[in-house]
Design an enzyme around this catalytic site. Structure first.
Site, short mmCIF file in Angstrom:
data_model
loop_
_atom_site.label_atom_id
_atom_site.label_comp_id
_atom_site.label_asym_id
_atom_site.label_seq_id
_atom_site.Cartn_x
_atom_site.Cartn_y
_atom_site.Cartn_z
N ILE A 10 66.80 32.93 31.00
CA ILE A 10 68.03 32.36 30.22
C ILE A 10 68.02 31.96 28.63
CG2 ILE A 10 67.53 29.63 30.85
CD1 ILE A 10 70.38 29.46 31.19
N GLN A 13 68.02 36.68 24.64
CA GLN A 13 69.04 37.27 24.07
C GLN A 13 70.45 37.12 25.13
OE1 GLN A 13 70.51 40.76 21.23
NE2 GLN A 13 70.10 41.18 23.41
N ASP A 60 58.21 30.37 37.05
CA ASP A 60 57.56 31.62 36.68
C ASP A 60 57.69 32.61 37.72
OD1 ASP A 60 55.35 33.46 36.21
OD2 ASP A 60 54.61 31.71 34.76
N LEU A 82 67.02 38.31 34.53
CA LEU A 82 66.91 38.97 32.99
C LEU A 82 65.35 38.65 32.63
CD1 LEU A 82 70.23 37.61 31.54
CD2 LEU A 82 69.86 39.51 33.01
N ALA A 83 64.66 37.92 33.47
CA ALA A 83 63.22 37.74 32.85
C ALA A 83 62.70 38.77 32.84
CB ALA A 83 62.59 36.65 33.82
N SER A 86 59.88 42.02 27.67
CA SER A 86 60.85 43.31 27.65
C SER A 86 60.88 43.93 26.05
CB SER A 86 62.33 42.44 27.29
OG SER A 86 62.34 41.51 26.02
N SER A 127 67.01 49.13 33.01
CA SER A 127 67.16 49.52 31.74
C SER A 127 67.11 51.20 31.57
CB SER A 127 65.58 49.02 31.16
OG SER A 127 65.27 49.65 29.94
N GLU A 129 65.27 52.68 29.68
CA GLU A 129 63.90 53.03 29.43
C GLU A 129 63.27 53.86 30.75
OE1 GLU A 129 61.75 52.90 26.94
OE2 GLU A 129 63.14 52.19 25.42
N TYR A 153 56.52 49.39 30.25
CA TYR A 153 57.93 48.67 30.56
C TYR A 153 58.77 49.39 31.31
CZ TYR A 153 62.38 46.72 29.43
OH TYR A 153 63.59 46.28 29.68
N ARG A 188 69.03 38.64 18.70
CA ARG A 188 68.06 39.93 19.17
C ARG A 188 66.48 39.36 18.44
NH1 ARG A 188 66.40 42.84 23.16
NH2 ARG A 188 66.97 44.98 22.85
#
Length: 324
Positions: A10, A13, A60, A82-83, A86, A127, A129, A153, A188
């Site tokens: 949280i 960004q 965690d 969202l953790a 990154s 993502s 990616e 990642y 960001r």
């Protein structure tokens, strides 16, 4: 009845913008923080007006008991995962940590939900990616493009993507993947290229710096604004059935385009200040990303509001206010 949402990551960004959006929509919002020795830095991206309305707890992604404890405490109807570690370049320096948090961490969360309340709707931050250098013949990447990641990642995100789909099919859980292309904002982190360019260009303009070191200037990305993309996250969990969606602008720009625009807005000649430093070159380079967001536009009616230029203008203005 008021909905309750839990956001992992949280204080990032996306997490900070998503928290604001959910509060506006009347949610009770909980957020997981990974403990930091300097507590003041943990919530720096969350405005004070928003911070006062949040329920923040420590947890965690590598610790299942802590995740189960949080879920039992807040009893969410929606979870937004969202953790992550990154930063793509840093994932080469910390591949095991990145895999544990970004990859196995997702599995830990899914198993925690399955064991406590499998009816909770889950959003998984996937993502672009994951595609690596695979591009469809028309130059776009979409939900059906084969995934061939070129970084630790990206590999960790592919695992998360596949394990969420497995849990969705195996246990009939509502899990939606948002395959988000690059998205930026004034919040960001400064080690990401858009923020780095805007920050250093402003400092050069104000006489606080005289050089900007970057990696591959020819790499192209599909850049959008985080505000637009967190709205897409929320939309995905308001549907009757879970699906996976690419979220993008459909327009790519190179890092060189980014540099030219930012320096141009500040009336600076970028060639005088920008240098290529080999240490910022990835061991395996991801050359081009451009997303086809037809599915999310058609199915959910989503549209991006910010353009590449308006996004950068906002970031430039943010750094001008900070340093001037």
């Amino acid at each position: 009845m008021m909905k309750t949402a839990l956001i992992t990551g949280i204080n990032g960004q996306d997490g900070s913008y998503l928290a604001e959006l959910l509060l506006e929509k009347g949610y009770e919002v909980w957020g997981i923080l990974k403990r930091n020795s300097v507590a003041e830095n943990q919530t720096a991206r969350i405005p004070s007006s928003t911070y006062k309305k949040l329920n923040l707890v420590y947890g965690d992604m590598t610790d299942i008991p802590s995740l189960i404890s949080v879920i039992q405490k807040c009893k969410p109807s929606e979870i937004y995962n969202l953790a992550a570690q990154s930063h793509v370049r840093i994932s080469f320096d910390q591949p095991i940590y990145t895999t544990q948090v970004t990859g196995v961490g997702t599995l830990n969360l899914l198993e925690s939900v399955r064991l406590t309340d499998p009816t909770i709707k889950i959003y998984q931050a996937s993502s672009s990616e994951m595609f690596g250098n695979n591009i469809d013949e028309d130059g776009f990447q979409r939900e059906t493009t084969p995934m061939n990641p070129v970084s630790p990642y990206g590999c960790a995100k592919v695992f998360s993507y596949n394990i969420t789909r497995n849990y969705r099919n195996s246990y009939n859980m509502f899990i939606a993947n948002g395959i988000l292309f690059n998205h930026e904002s004034p919040r960001r982190g400064t080690n990401f290229v858009t923020s780095k360019v805007c920050k250093e260009a402003v400092k050069i303009k104000l006489g606080l710096s005289d050089e900007l070191n970057l990696g591959n200037l020819d790499a192209s990305r599909d850049w959008g604004h985080a505000k637009d993309y967190v709205y897409a996250m929320w939309l995905m969990l308001q549907q009757d059935e879970p699906h996976d969606y690419c979220c993008s602008t459909g327009i790519s720009h190179t890092v060189k385009d980014l540099v030219k625009y930012v320096f141009g807005q500040l009336d600076l000649d970028w060639k005088k200040y920008v240098k290529v430093d080999p240490k910022y070159i990835r061991p395996e380079e991801l050359k081009h990303l451009k997303g086809d967001c037809t599915k999310i536009k058609t199915d959910l009616g989503w549209r991006h509001v910010y353009s590449f230029e308006s996004m950068l203008d906002e970031m430039i203005e943010g750094y001008l206010e900070k340093y001037d």
